[in-house]
Scaffold this motif. Structure first.
Motif, short mmCIF file in Angstrom:
data_model
loop_
_atom_site.label_atom_id
_atom_site.label_comp_id
_atom_site.label_asym_id
_atom_site.label_seq_id
_atom_site.Cartn_x
_atom_site.Cartn_y
_atom_site.Cartn_z
N PHE A 1 -7.98 -10.45 -6.70
CA PHE A 1 -8.70 -11.37 -6.88
C PHE A 1 -7.49 -12.62 -6.53
N TYR A 2 -6.34 -12.30 -6.58
CA TYR A 2 -4.95 -13.81 -6.42
C TYR A 2 -5.66 -13.55 -4.67
N ARG A 3 -5.73 -12.00 -3.56
CA ARG A 3 -4.98 -12.20 -1.98
C ARG A 3 -6.72 -12.81 -2.02
N ASP A 4 -7.53 -12.02 -2.50
CA ASP A 4 -9.12 -12.22 -2.26
C ASP A 4 -9.09 -13.81 -1.56
N HIS A 5 -8.44 -15.20 -2.70
CA HIS A 5 -8.79 -16.67 -2.42
C HIS A 5 -7.19 -17.51 -2.09
N HIS A 6 -6.95 -16.59 -1.37
CA HIS A 6 -5.20 -16.96 -0.83
C HIS A 6 -4.95 -17.94 -0.05
N ALA A 7 -6.38 -17.92 0.97
CA ALA A 7 -6.73 -18.46 2.25
C ALA A 7 -7.49 -19.91 1.82
N LEU A 8 -7.60 -19.90 0.69
CA LEU A 8 -8.89 -21.31 -0.20
C LEU A 8 -7.56 -21.90 -0.57
N ASP A 9 -7.76 -23.64 -0.38
CA ASP A 9 -7.10 -24.57 -0.82
C ASP A 9 -7.53 -24.78 -2.34
N TRP A 10 -6.79 -26.01 -2.79
CA TRP A 10 -7.48 -25.96 -4.03
C TRP A 10 -8.14 -26.93 -4.33
N PRO A 11 -8.84 -28.42 -3.20
CA PRO A 11 -10.36 -28.29 -3.52
C PRO A 11 -12.09 -27.07 -3.69
N LYS A 12 -10.89 -26.49 -2.18
CA LYS A 12 -11.88 -25.06 -2.02
C LYS A 12 -12.25 -24.56 -2.84
#
Length: 168
Positions: free
Chosen positions: A95-106
């Motif tokens: 889950f961490y890897r899946d969303h690593h590219a997203l910034d905080w607001p996203k």
């Protein structure tokens, strides 16, 4: 908060715990959201507030996948294809890897979308479907949804509040 035993209680628990969590998420400075300074989901690991939100997104979207597969009459692969219940640490890492590219607001936006999907999914189901019969082992569908939404929101909020107190 008591464990929900009805559709109305489940909807309330999801909404209430999510709203409280989001109030604290809004206090996280975006430039510190990827700071590795929080105890992780795997013993001895360290995560960031962004990883914590990624974890919640992962579980919320997984529950939506379970419900969608069940609605279509397909087999639900609990907890997730390629993972067993004794591999939840590895699933958290995914889950961490899946969303690593997203910034905080996203990340917060994606969590809000997932939570809204859960609210919609619960609202669309009958009391009987949610709490009138077992769905997975000894658990009803409503309880499985709670295990992976309102309960983790409350846990994450406690972790985030400690982080905020120590670092802001």
């Amino acid at each position: 908060m008591a464990v929900p035993g009805s559709k109305a209680e489940l909807l309330s628990a999801i909404a209430t715990s999510f709203d409280k969590l989001m109030q604290d998420c809004e206090r996280v400075p975006p430039e510190r959201a990827r700071e590795l300074s929080m105890t992780g989901h795997v013993a001895g690991s360290v995560i960031s507030p962004a990883d914590l939100v990624s974890y919640l997104i992962g579980w919320n979207e997984l529950v939506l996948k379970w419900l969608d597969r069940d609605d279509r009459g397909e087999t639900v692969d609990f907890p997730e294809t390629g993972f067993q219940w004794n591999q939840l640490g590895a699933l958290a890492q995914k889950f961490y890897r899946d969303h690593h590219a997203l910034d905080w607001p996203k990340l917060l936006e994606r969590l809000s979308v997932a939570q809204a999907g859960l609210i919609h999914a619960v609202a669309a189901r009958s009391e009987e479907e949610l709490y009138g019969r077992l769905w997975y082992g000894k658990w009803t569908k409503g309880r499985m949804i709670h295990f992976n939404s309102a309960s983790p929101y409350a846990n994450a909020r406690g972790r985030l509040r400690r982080w905020l107190k120590e670092r802001t």
